[in-house]
Motif scaffolding. Sequence first.
Motif, PDB file in Angstrom:
ATOM      1  N   THR A  17       0.681  -1.064  -0.628  1.00 42.20           N
ATOM      2  CA  THR A  17       0.234   0.092   0.193  1.00 42.20           C
ATOM      3  C   THR A  17       0.592   1.154  -0.163  1.00 42.20           C
ATOM      4  O   THR A  17       0.873   2.660  -0.886  1.00 42.20           O
ATOM      5  CB  THR A  17      -1.049   0.210   1.515  1.00 42.20           C
ATOM      6  OG1 THR A  17      -1.790  -1.011   1.161  1.00 42.20           O
ATOM      7  CG2 THR A  17      -1.968   1.532   1.165  1.00 42.20           C
ATOM      8  N   ALA A  20       2.410   1.945  -3.488  1.00 38.96           N
ATOM      9  CA  ALA A  20       1.889   2.248  -4.009  1.00 38.96           C
ATOM     10  C   ALA A  20       1.127   3.489  -4.120  1.00 38.96           C
ATOM     11  O   ALA A  20       1.106   4.489  -5.060  1.00 38.96           O
ATOM     12  CB  ALA A  20      -0.036   1.464  -4.277  1.00 38.96           C
ATOM     13  N   ASP A  21       1.145   4.176  -2.463  1.00 40.08           N
ATOM     14  CA  ASP A  21       0.615   5.325  -2.446  1.00 40.08           C
ATOM     15  C   ASP A  21       1.621   6.578  -3.049  1.00 40.08           C
ATOM     16  O   ASP A  21       1.730   7.371  -3.549  1.00 40.08           O
ATOM     17  CB  ASP A  21       0.787   5.859  -0.961  1.00 40.08           C
ATOM     18  CG  ASP A  21      -0.872   4.773  -0.652  1.00 40.08           C
ATOM     19  OD1 ASP A  21      -1.850   4.697  -1.446  1.00 40.08           O
ATOM     20  OD2 ASP A  21      -0.774   5.431   1.063  1.00 40.08           O
ATOM     21  N   GLN A  23       4.126   6.021  -5.403  1.00 41.44           N
ATOM     22  CA  GLN A  23       3.689   6.197  -6.849  1.00 41.44           C
ATOM     23  C   GLN A  23       3.116   6.438  -7.151  1.00 41.44           C
ATOM     24  O   GLN A  23       3.163   7.357  -8.910  1.00 41.44           O
ATOM     25  CB  GLN A  23       3.802   4.139  -7.403  1.00 41.44           C
ATOM     26  CG  GLN A  23       5.147   3.368  -7.370  1.00 41.44           C
ATOM     27  CD  GLN A  23       4.493   1.949  -7.821  1.00 41.44           C
ATOM     28  OE1 GLN A  23       3.906   1.324  -8.692  1.00 41.44           O
ATOM     29  NE2 GLN A  23       5.720   1.393  -7.690  1.00 41.44           N
ATOM     30  N   THR A  24       1.477   7.187  -7.162  1.00 42.88           N
ATOM     31  CA  THR A  24       0.973   7.894  -7.578  1.00 42.88           C
ATOM     32  C   THR A  24       1.062   9.355  -6.629  1.00 42.88           C
ATOM     33  O   THR A  24       0.029  10.015  -7.375  1.00 42.88           O
ATOM     34  CB  THR A  24      -0.410   7.598  -7.319  1.00 42.88           C
ATOM     35  OG1 THR A  24      -1.096   7.054  -5.999  1.00 42.88           O
ATOM     36  CG2 THR A  24      -0.369   5.571  -7.362  1.00 42.88           C
ATOM     37  N   TYR A  25       2.165   9.018  -6.111  1.00 43.23           N
ATOM     38  CA  TYR A  25       1.624  10.241  -5.079  1.00 43.23           C
ATOM     39  C   TYR A  25       2.668  11.601  -6.345  1.00 43.23           C
ATOM     40  O   TYR A  25       3.162  11.638  -7.274  1.00 43.23           O
ATOM     41  CB  TYR A  25       2.735  10.742  -4.135  1.00 43.23           C
ATOM     42  CG  TYR A  25       2.831  11.941  -3.438  1.00 43.23           C
ATOM     43  CD1 TYR A  25       2.002  12.576  -2.333  1.00 43.23           C
ATOM     44  CD2 TYR A  25       4.203  12.838  -4.097  1.00 43.23           C
ATOM     45  CE1 TYR A  25       3.032  14.334  -2.125  1.00 43.23           C
ATOM     46  CE2 TYR A  25       3.737  13.837  -3.754  1.00 43.23           C
ATOM     47  CZ  TYR A  25       3.962  14.333  -2.347  1.00 43.23           C
ATOM     48  OH  TYR A  25       3.976  15.819  -1.930  1.00 43.23           O
ATOM     49  N   ALA A  27      -1.686  12.804  -5.612  1.00 44.51           N
ATOM     50  CA  ALA A  27      -3.098  12.335  -6.349  1.00 44.51           C
ATOM     51  C   ALA A  27      -4.178  13.250  -6.056  1.00 44.51           C
ATOM     52  O   ALA A  27      -5.133  13.608  -6.392  1.00 44.51           O
ATOM     53  CB  ALA A  27      -3.270  10.830  -5.484  1.00 44.51           C
ATOM     54  N   ARG A  28      -3.676  14.049  -5.204  1.00 43.81           N
ATOM     55  CA  ARG A  28      -4.540  15.707  -5.272  1.00 43.81           C
ATOM     56  C   ARG A  28      -3.465  17.017  -4.429  1.00 43.81           C
ATOM     57  O   ARG A  28      -3.006  16.696  -4.633  1.00 43.81           O
ATOM     58  CB  ARG A  28      -5.643  15.313  -3.844  1.00 43.81           C
ATOM     59  CG  ARG A  28      -4.623  14.346  -2.776  1.00 43.81           C
ATOM     60  CD  ARG A  28      -6.268  13.880  -1.948  1.00 43.81           C
ATOM     61  NE  ARG A  28      -5.064  13.156  -0.126  1.00 43.81           N
ATOM     62  CZ  ARG A  28      -5.085  14.096   0.661  1.00 43.81           C
ATOM     63  NH1 ARG A  28      -4.447  15.299   0.780  1.00 43.81           N
ATOM     64  NH2 ARG A  28      -4.358  13.444   1.708  1.00 43.81           N
ATOM     65  N   GLN A  59      -0.710  17.928  -9.408  1.00 48.32           N
ATOM     66  CA  GLN A  59      -1.379  18.706  -8.566  1.00 48.32           C
ATOM     67  C   GLN A  59      -1.017  19.719  -8.208  1.00 48.32           C
ATOM     68  O   GLN A  59       0.332  20.351  -7.566  1.00 48.32           O
ATOM     69  CB  GLN A  59      -1.284  17.888  -7.453  1.00 48.32           C
ATOM     70  CG  GLN A  59      -1.245  16.398  -8.202  1.00 48.32           C
ATOM     71  CD  GLN A  59      -3.189  16.610  -8.386  1.00 48.32           C
ATOM     72  OE1 GLN A  59      -3.756  17.098  -7.990  1.00 48.32           O
ATOM     73  NE2 GLN A  59      -3.413  15.309  -8.746  1.00 48.32           N
ATOM     74  N   TYR A  86       1.048  16.098   2.263  1.00 44.57           N
ATOM     75  CA  TYR A  86      -0.075  16.749   1.747  1.00 44.57           C
ATOM     76  C   TYR A  86       0.254  17.816   2.500  1.00 44.57           C
ATOM     77  O   TYR A  86      -0.725  19.034   1.963  1.00 44.57           O
ATOM     78  CB  TYR A  86      -1.151  16.070   1.158  1.00 44.57           C
ATOM     79  CG  TYR A  86      -1.075  14.869   0.092  1.00 44.57           C
ATOM     80  CD1 TYR A  86      -1.700  15.556  -1.439  1.00 44.57           C
ATOM     81  CD2 TYR A  86      -1.576  13.564   0.408  1.00 44.57           C
ATOM     82  CE1 TYR A  86      -1.823  14.336  -2.298  1.00 44.57           C
ATOM     83  CE2 TYR A  86      -0.563  12.708  -0.582  1.00 44.57           C
ATOM     84  CZ  TYR A  86      -1.364  13.200  -2.186  1.00 44.57           C
ATOM     85  OH  TYR A  86      -1.588  12.128  -3.424  1.00 44.57           O
ATOM     86  N   LYS A 252      11.000  12.799  -4.065  1.00 42.31           N
ATOM     87  CA  LYS A 252      10.425  12.886  -5.003  1.00 42.31           C
ATOM     88  C   LYS A 252       9.988  14.986  -4.825  1.00 42.31           C
ATOM     89  O   LYS A 252      10.127  15.280  -6.088  1.00 42.31           O
ATOM     90  CB  LYS A 252       9.213  12.870  -5.635  1.00 42.31           C
ATOM     91  CG  LYS A 252       7.789  12.677  -6.997  1.00 42.31           C
ATOM     92  CD  LYS A 252       6.795  12.238  -6.694  1.00 42.31           C
ATOM     93  CE  LYS A 252       6.610  12.081  -8.467  1.00 42.31           C
ATOM     94  NZ  LYS A 252       5.255  11.100  -8.833  1.00 42.31           N
TER      95      LYS A 252
END
Length: 309
Positions: A17, A20-21, A23-25, A27-28, A59, A86, A252
């Motif tokens: 998890t 995956a988070d 990799q997609t960061y 997302a908002r 984003q 975030y 990142k």
Amino acid sequence: MKIRWLAYAAAFLTFLTSAADAQTYPARQITLVVPFAPGGPADFLGRLIGLKMSEDLGQQIVVDNRPGANTIIGAQAVAKAAPDGYTLLMAIDGTLVMNPFLYSKLAYDPFKDFTPISLIALVPSAVVGNINIPVNSIKELVEQEKAKPGTFQIGISTPTSQVNVGLLNMMAGTNFSMVPYRGGTTQITGILAGDIPLWRDKKVKILGLVSAQRLSLAPDIATIAETFPGYDLGIWQSIVAPAGTPRDVVTKLHGSIRKVLAMPEVRDKLLTAGIEPAISNTPEEFAAFIRSQADTRAKVIQAVGMKLD
């Protein structure tokens, strides 16, 4: 055995998890807390960096101004935020390496509550004097003060400026008296009256920069460290995240900051505003920098006997 297997499985799922988070960061939307009111240099820097990072990351980064209490209000808010990347903090040197020694009880621990990401800028600060004073350098200033103590007074309006004078007194063996001012406006009034040193356009002399190295903004101006090696109390800006932020997210964000600060248009805008872009090679390098700066300022603050509570 079954219980142990379930524990391993849970750990494995958690790892998947998290990966995956990362990799997609992101997302908002990301919030960048700036612990100063809108309109100042810190706000300008945060909005410019945030805008360009938004374009790079895909984003929006929204600046949330939370001024007050010597940056403590903004820092505390980020320290308590979820460590998911975030919510970020634009922290100045005072936030991370001065407040813990200026306050007996601080609402956050700068060494435990934040994950360092990167240094982003140096803000020029200097010892300056009225254009008519009979000295042109820190060396001459110190020599004349030693020859005739009380000849000069140095104006201060912030804890940082008080620490600057304190360290100069410690290293130079002087005892410059400090004149407290409520803020920059009153300091400027003092300068124009010939009272105290402060840089404003070309109406005063710049005697020495407080940073360790000369700045590209003013390559001909010497640093105090060139006369007193080891003197380094330059003002700096940085970005940190709540402690526990995933390493991939930190990497990142650091990469995005590096990319943004390398943009010619960003560098030009910052330099025009009197801000020198600066980047840490790695988050670990920035963490080491924080510790080094904290060690120096702790000694000076203790020697000067400063407390704000």
